[in-house]
Design a protein around this motif. Structure first.
Motif, PDB file in Angstrom:
ATOM      1  N   CYS A 179      56.636  44.695  55.227  1.00 55.66           N
ATOM      2  CA  CYS A 179      56.644  43.474  54.418  1.00 55.66           C
ATOM      3  C   CYS A 179      55.888  43.729  53.120  1.00 55.66           C
ATOM      4  O   CYS A 179      54.813  44.325  53.125  1.00 55.66           O
ATOM      5  CB  CYS A 179      55.979  42.329  55.183  1.00 55.66           C
ATOM      6  N   GLU A 180      56.461  43.284  51.993  1.00 55.18           N
ATOM      7  CA  GLU A 180      55.723  43.242  50.735  1.00 55.18           C
ATOM      8  C   GLU A 180      55.062  41.872  50.637  1.00 55.18           C
ATOM      9  O   GLU A 180      55.646  40.856  51.025  1.00 55.18           O
ATOM     10  CB  GLU A 180      56.662  43.449  49.556  1.00 55.18           C
ATOM     11  N   ARG A 181      53.855  41.852  50.092  1.00 52.72           N
ATOM     12  CA  ARG A 181      53.130  40.601  49.971  1.00 52.72           C
ATOM     13  C   ARG A 181      52.647  40.434  48.531  1.00 52.72           C
ATOM     14  O   ARG A 181      52.262  41.403  47.877  1.00 52.72           O
ATOM     15  CB  ARG A 181      51.935  40.573  50.935  1.00 52.72           C
ATOM     16  N   ASP A 182      52.647  39.198  48.077  1.00 53.52           N
ATOM     17  CA  ASP A 182      52.188  38.914  46.722  1.00 53.52           C
ATOM     18  C   ASP A 182      51.469  37.569  46.718  1.00 53.52           C
ATOM     19  O   ASP A 182      51.860  36.646  47.448  1.00 53.52           O
ATOM     20  CB  ASP A 182      53.361  38.907  45.747  1.00 53.52           C
ATOM     21  N   TRP A 183      50.434  37.470  45.892  1.00 55.80           N
ATOM     22  CA  TRP A 183      49.581  36.281  45.858  1.00 55.80           C
ATOM     23  C   TRP A 183      49.605  35.630  44.470  1.00 55.80           C
ATOM     24  O   TRP A 183      50.042  36.243  43.491  1.00 55.80           O
ATOM     25  CB  TRP A 183      48.144  36.672  46.213  1.00 55.80           C
ATOM     26  N   SER A 184      49.112  34.410  44.430  1.00 55.71           N
ATOM     27  CA  SER A 184      49.068  33.626  43.180  1.00 55.71           C
ATOM     28  C   SER A 184      50.451  33.508  42.565  1.00 55.71           C
ATOM     29  O   SER A 184      50.655  33.713  41.373  1.00 55.71           O
ATOM     30  CB  SER A 184      48.089  34.265  42.182  1.00 55.71           C
ATOM     31  N   VAL A 185      51.418  33.167  43.419  1.00 57.07           N
ATOM     32  CA  VAL A 185      52.806  33.036  42.999  1.00 57.07           C
ATOM     33  C   VAL A 185      53.289  31.626  43.313  1.00 57.07           C
ATOM     34  O   VAL A 185      53.150  31.151  44.447  1.00 57.07           O
ATOM     35  CB  VAL A 185      53.711  34.068  43.701  1.00 57.07           C
ATOM     36  N   ALA A 186      53.855  30.960  42.338  1.00 53.87           N
ATOM     37  CA  ALA A 186      54.434  29.629  42.519  1.00 53.87           C
ATOM     38  C   ALA A 186      55.939  29.710  42.291  1.00 53.87           C
ATOM     39  O   ALA A 186      56.401  30.247  41.274  1.00 53.87           O
ATOM     40  CB  ALA A 186      53.815  28.626  41.551  1.00 53.87           C
ATOM     41  N   THR A 187      56.706  29.179  43.226  1.00 53.54           N
ATOM     42  CA  THR A 187      58.159  29.149  43.091  1.00 53.54           C
ATOM     43  C   THR A 187      58.557  28.002  42.165  1.00 53.54           C
ATOM     44  O   THR A 187      58.159  26.855  42.375  1.00 53.54           O
ATOM     45  CB  THR A 187      58.828  28.972  44.462  1.00 53.54           C
ATOM     46  N   LYS A 188      59.368  28.306  41.158  1.00 51.03           N
ATOM     47  CA  LYS A 188      59.792  27.295  40.191  1.00 51.03           C
ATOM     48  C   LYS A 188      61.177  26.731  40.504  1.00 51.03           C
ATOM     49  O   LYS A 188      61.428  25.540  40.335  1.00 51.03           O
ATOM     50  CB  LYS A 188      59.790  27.885  38.786  1.00 51.03           C
ATOM     51  N   ARG A 189      62.071  27.588  40.994  1.00 50.29           N
ATOM     52  CA  ARG A 189      63.413  27.098  41.321  1.00 50.29           C
ATOM     53  C   ARG A 189      64.183  28.167  42.107  1.00 50.29           C
ATOM     54  O   ARG A 189      63.811  29.342  42.113  1.00 50.29           O
ATOM     55  CB  ARG A 189      64.183  26.745  40.036  1.00 50.29           C
ATOM     56  N   PHE A 190      65.231  27.699  42.754  1.00 52.83           N
ATOM     57  CA  PHE A 190      66.185  28.590  43.414  1.00 52.83           C
ATOM     58  C   PHE A 190      67.495  28.526  42.633  1.00 52.83           C
ATOM     59  O   PHE A 190      67.880  27.469  42.129  1.00 52.83           O
ATOM     60  CB  PHE A 190      66.434  28.150  44.861  1.00 52.83           C
ATOM     61  N   ALA A 207      60.151  32.546  39.990  1.00 52.85           N
ATOM     62  CA  ALA A 207      58.746  32.198  40.231  1.00 52.85           C
ATOM     63  C   ALA A 207      57.906  32.552  39.012  1.00 52.85           C
ATOM     64  O   ALA A 207      58.402  33.113  38.026  1.00 52.85           O
ATOM     65  CB  ALA A 207      58.236  32.934  41.470  1.00 52.85           C
ATOM     66  N   ALA A 208      56.629  32.221  39.103  1.00 54.85           N
ATOM     67  CA  ALA A 208      55.698  32.539  38.018  1.00 54.85           C
ATOM     68  C   ALA A 208      54.320  32.805  38.601  1.00 54.85           C
ATOM     69  O   ALA A 208      53.987  32.327  39.693  1.00 54.85           O
ATOM     70  CB  ALA A 208      55.626  31.390  37.011  1.00 54.85           C
ATOM     71  N   ARG A 209      53.542  33.578  37.864  1.00 50.54           N
ATOM     72  CA  ARG A 209      52.153  33.820  38.242  1.00 50.54           C
ATOM     73  C   ARG A 209      51.323  32.574  37.915  1.00 50.54           C
ATOM     74  O   ARG A 209      51.603  31.871  36.945  1.00 50.54           O
ATOM     75  CB  ARG A 209      51.578  35.007  37.477  1.00 50.54           C
ATOM     76  N   ILE A 210      50.320  32.334  38.733  1.00 45.39           N
ATOM     77  CA  ILE A 210      49.438  31.195  38.489  1.00 45.39           C
ATOM     78  C   ILE A 210      47.996  31.647  38.534  1.00 45.39           C
ATOM     79  O   ILE A 210      47.659  32.712  39.072  1.00 45.39           O
ATOM     80  CB  ILE A 210      49.662  30.062  39.508  1.00 45.39           C
ATOM     81  N   GLU A 211      47.143  30.843  37.963  1.00 47.93           N
ATOM     82  CA  GLU A 211      45.708  31.060  38.051  1.00 47.93           C
ATOM     83  C   GLU A 211      45.032  29.707  38.243  1.00 47.93           C
ATOM     84  O   GLU A 211      45.591  28.663  37.901  1.00 47.93           O
ATOM     85  CB  GLU A 211      45.186  31.756  36.800  1.00 47.93           C
ATOM     86  N   TRP A 212      43.856  29.764  38.807  1.00 42.67           N
ATOM     87  CA  TRP A 212      43.132  28.524  39.099  1.00 42.67           C
ATOM     88  C   TRP A 212      41.968  28.392  38.120  1.00 42.67           C
ATOM     89  O   TRP A 212      41.116  29.275  38.028  1.00 42.67           O
ATOM     90  CB  TRP A 212      42.623  28.550  40.533  1.00 42.67           C
ATOM     91  N   LYS A 213      41.968  27.276  37.397  1.00 44.31           N
ATOM     92  CA  LYS A 213      40.900  26.995  36.454  1.00 44.31           C
ATOM     93  C   LYS A 213      40.383  25.584  36.691  1.00 44.31           C
ATOM     94  O   LYS A 213      41.154  24.630  36.725  1.00 44.31           O
ATOM     95  CB  LYS A 213      41.402  27.123  35.009  1.00 44.31           C
ATOM     96  N   ASP A 214      39.076  25.488  36.893  1.00 45.27           N
ATOM     97  CA  ASP A 214      38.443  24.186  37.124  1.00 45.27           C
ATOM     98  C   ASP A 214      39.090  23.464  38.299  1.00 45.27           C
ATOM     99  O   ASP A 214      39.282  22.243  38.281  1.00 45.27           O
ATOM    100  CB  ASP A 214      38.519  23.308  35.864  1.00 45.27           C
ATOM    101  N   GLY A 215      39.462  24.253  39.307  1.00 38.67           N
ATOM    102  CA  GLY A 215      40.039  23.671  40.513  1.00 38.67           C
ATOM    103  C   GLY A 215      41.485  23.257  40.378  1.00 38.67           C
ATOM    104  O   GLY A 215      42.023  22.617  41.279  1.00 38.67           O
ATOM    105  N   LYS A 216      42.120  23.621  39.257  1.00 36.16           N
ATOM    106  CA  LYS A 216      43.508  23.233  39.037  1.00 36.16           C
ATOM    107  C   LYS A 216      44.387  24.469  38.886  1.00 36.16           C
ATOM    108  O   LYS A 216      43.969  25.486  38.339  1.00 36.16           O
ATOM    109  CB  LYS A 216      43.633  22.356  37.790  1.00 36.16           C
ATOM    110  N   MET A 217      45.607  24.346  39.374  1.00 40.16           N
ATOM    111  CA  MET A 217      46.559  25.440  39.295  1.00 40.16           C
ATOM    112  C   MET A 217      47.278  25.407  37.955  1.00 40.16           C
ATOM    113  O   MET A 217      47.790  24.366  37.551  1.00 40.16           O
ATOM    114  CB  MET A 217      47.567  25.318  40.448  1.00 40.16           C
ATOM    115  N   GLN A 218      47.306  26.540  37.256  1.00 40.26           N
ATOM    116  CA  GLN A 218      47.977  26.619  35.971  1.00 40.26           C
ATOM    117  C   GLN A 218      48.876  27.850  35.925  1.00 40.26           C
ATOM    118  O   GLN A 218      48.510  28.918  36.419  1.00 40.26           O
ATOM    119  CB  GLN A 218      46.957  26.704  34.828  1.00 40.26           C
ATOM    120  N   GLU A 219      50.055  27.690  35.337  1.00 39.74           N
ATOM    121  CA  GLU A 219      50.965  28.817  35.204  1.00 39.74           C
ATOM    122  C   GLU A 219      50.476  29.758  34.105  1.00 39.74           C
ATOM    123  O   GLU A 219      50.050  29.325  33.031  1.00 39.74           O
ATOM    124  CB  GLU A 219      52.366  28.312  34.876  1.00 39.74           C
TER     125      GLU A 219
END
Length: 488
Positions: A357-368, A380-392
């Motif tokens: 299995c390949e695994r990846d983190w901090s990934v948000a699915t945008k559409r199929f 999908a897109a990479r995300i990061e967490w700033k001030d407790g909020k998820m941002q692309e």
């Protein structure tokens, strides 16, 4: 406490696994219990730590140092007595519990903790093989009748405790076989289902009646039932026929991913995918089984359910398996003295991941996306967490080819259909509102109705379900008889 110097002399004894290339060819369990000798060495490592934090780390409060010491001394008969005094089903927890007790082991501060889960596995398997696990029918019957709705670990624990207290207990299960999410949520390669059947036979000998393919509610059998129940029983019927009712089903409303393309063929909940393979393993024929064979599979969700999807997909013969997680990649090592005795957040690699299995983190699915109503890729897109909020992350969008996407992002609540039928108050998360403290512990807002397990506390572990079932049984016995001798 085992051998006084054992924790210095001996290293942790690990259970052996069948090699991935071999175990991928079947759906049987592949973990081999410790030998008597190896288990004795494991038990010898339990140290005289003064305060056994493992007891509190274990939700059922297993008396862990005692059975560790008994295994070290090879007194297996007494070891199963100690283990069964707090845990009705150690063959379940010894296989699928994540072992929070080991995270709380004092030895784990600076060494590998004692392999408590492997000892539990060894004790119960030996007890069954030696014929020490016998039915425990009550000496006297109370004449009271109790209905238990749901036959998962919480319902089974409740039923067994109440039957042993002398009550006439009937368990209602909406599916065609007993076991709840143990039966249709856990793959056979982690928990073979004959283990459930064996306990059911014991409980029947203790006086428990099981009724399968019965949906408890006010409407026709809803679509979430894996195979349509043949009968519907209303809460009013149960309340009229029984002296108490316990609702103890699982948390079965999955968290959805409402993004464009969700309706495409090939996007499924994990709990559409996993139970089907369990049914096939049990001998059922399914014309429309969701199969991963030859497909590019993407599993969204990094927990145990996602791991189960990975293992099942690999056994189907998937072309590739990718697993995405919304949260950041956990650290591979943690500062144990900082987090002990609590469950640490760290990178965990399951046996299914080791199979491929390949695994990846901090990934948000945008559409199929797909053609002619059929899934072809995931964006999908990479995300990061700033001030407790998820941002692309700007410019991080990417796509991956996919033929099958499995949504394994957890469960948000019990099925509202059942709770609404009983009319019980719910908490803000949609679970049954029932306290675990006071004179009315586990009692709902409706007279005679109690709740335990996922329906009360939300999605949780098998060991928490057993604990809640045992405690709920004590509360029901107290309610019916005015006093109780059942352990809390």
């Amino acid at each position: 406490m085992g051998k006084p110097t054992g924790f210095i002399e001996f290293e942790r004894q690990h259970e052996r696994y069948e090699a991935p290339v071999a175990r991928l060819k079947h759906y049987k369990e592949f973990v081999f219990a410790l030998s008597d000798e190896a288990a004795g060495v494991q038990g010898a490592r339990c140290m005289d730590c003064g305060i056994p934090f493992c007891n509190n780390g274990c939700p059922v409060n297993n008396i862990i140092p005692d059975f560790n010491d008994l295994v070290y001394r090879q007194d297996w008969r007494q070891a199963i007595e100690v283990l069964h005094s707090t845990n009705n089903f150690p063959e379940f927890t010894g296989r699928i519990c994540p072992a929070p007790c080991e995270a709380a082991c004092t030895l784990g501060i600076n060494e590998d903790p004692v392999g408590i889960k492997s000892l539990e596995h060894a004790i119960i398997d030996k007890a069954w093989s030696e014929g020490w696990v016998k039915p425990q029918p009550p000496a006297h019957k109370t004449g009271k009748r109790v209905a238990v709705v749901g036959s998962g670990p919480a319902g089974l624990a409740t039923a067994q405790q109440l039957a042993r207290a002398g009550h006439d207990v009937t368990v209602f299960e909406k599916n065609d076989r007993i076991g709840g999410l143990l039966r249709y949520g856990i793959p056979d390669f982690k928990l073979e289902k004959w283990l459930i059947d064996r306990r059911v036979r014991q409980m029947e000998a203790e006086g428990v009646t099981f009724r399968t393919s019965v949906f408890v509610g006010r409407e026709a059998t809803p679509s979430f039932v894996n195979n349509a129940a043949r009968e519907t029983v209303t809460p009013d019927q149960l309340l009229g026929e029984f002296d108490a009712v316990v609702i103890a089903g699982g948390s079965e409303t999955p968290r959805d991913l409402p993004v464009p393309g969700r309706e495409l063929a090939g996007v499924h909940y994990a709990m559409e995918f996993l139970p089907q393979q369990n049914r096939v393993d049990a001998g059922d024929s399914l014309a429309d089984q969701i199969k991963a064979t030859g497909k590019r599979v993407v599993v969204i969700g990094g927990g145990d359910t996602g791991s189960d999807c990975v293992g099942t997909s690999n056994r189907h013969g998937a072309k590739s398996v990718m697993q995405f997680e919304l949260l950041p990649r956990p650290p591979e090592a943690v500062d144990v003295p900082l987090v002990w005795p609590y469950w640490p957040t760290k990178l965990r690699t399951s046996s299914s991941h080791e199979e491929g299995c390949e695994r990846d983190w901090s990934v948000a699915t945008k559409r199929f996306e797909g053609k002619n109503g059929k899934l072809e890729k995931l964006v999908a897109a990479r995300i990061e967490w700033k001030d407790g909020k998820m941002q692309e992350v700007p410019g991080s969008e990417f796509e991956i080819k996919a033929d099958l996407v499995l949504l394994a992002m957890g469960f948000v609540a019990p099925v509202a259909t059942v709770l609404d039928a009983f009319g019980v108050d719910k908490d803000p998360r949609g679970n049954v509102r029932a306290s675990t403290e006071g004179d009315k512990s586990y009692a709902t807002s409706v007279d005679k109705v109690f709740a335990a397990g996922d329906m009360r506390r939300g999605q949780s572990l098998v060991v928490w379900a057993i604990r809640e079932g045992r405690q709920c049984a004590r509360a029901v016995d107290q309610y019916l008889m005015g006093s109780t001798v059942l352990p809390r």
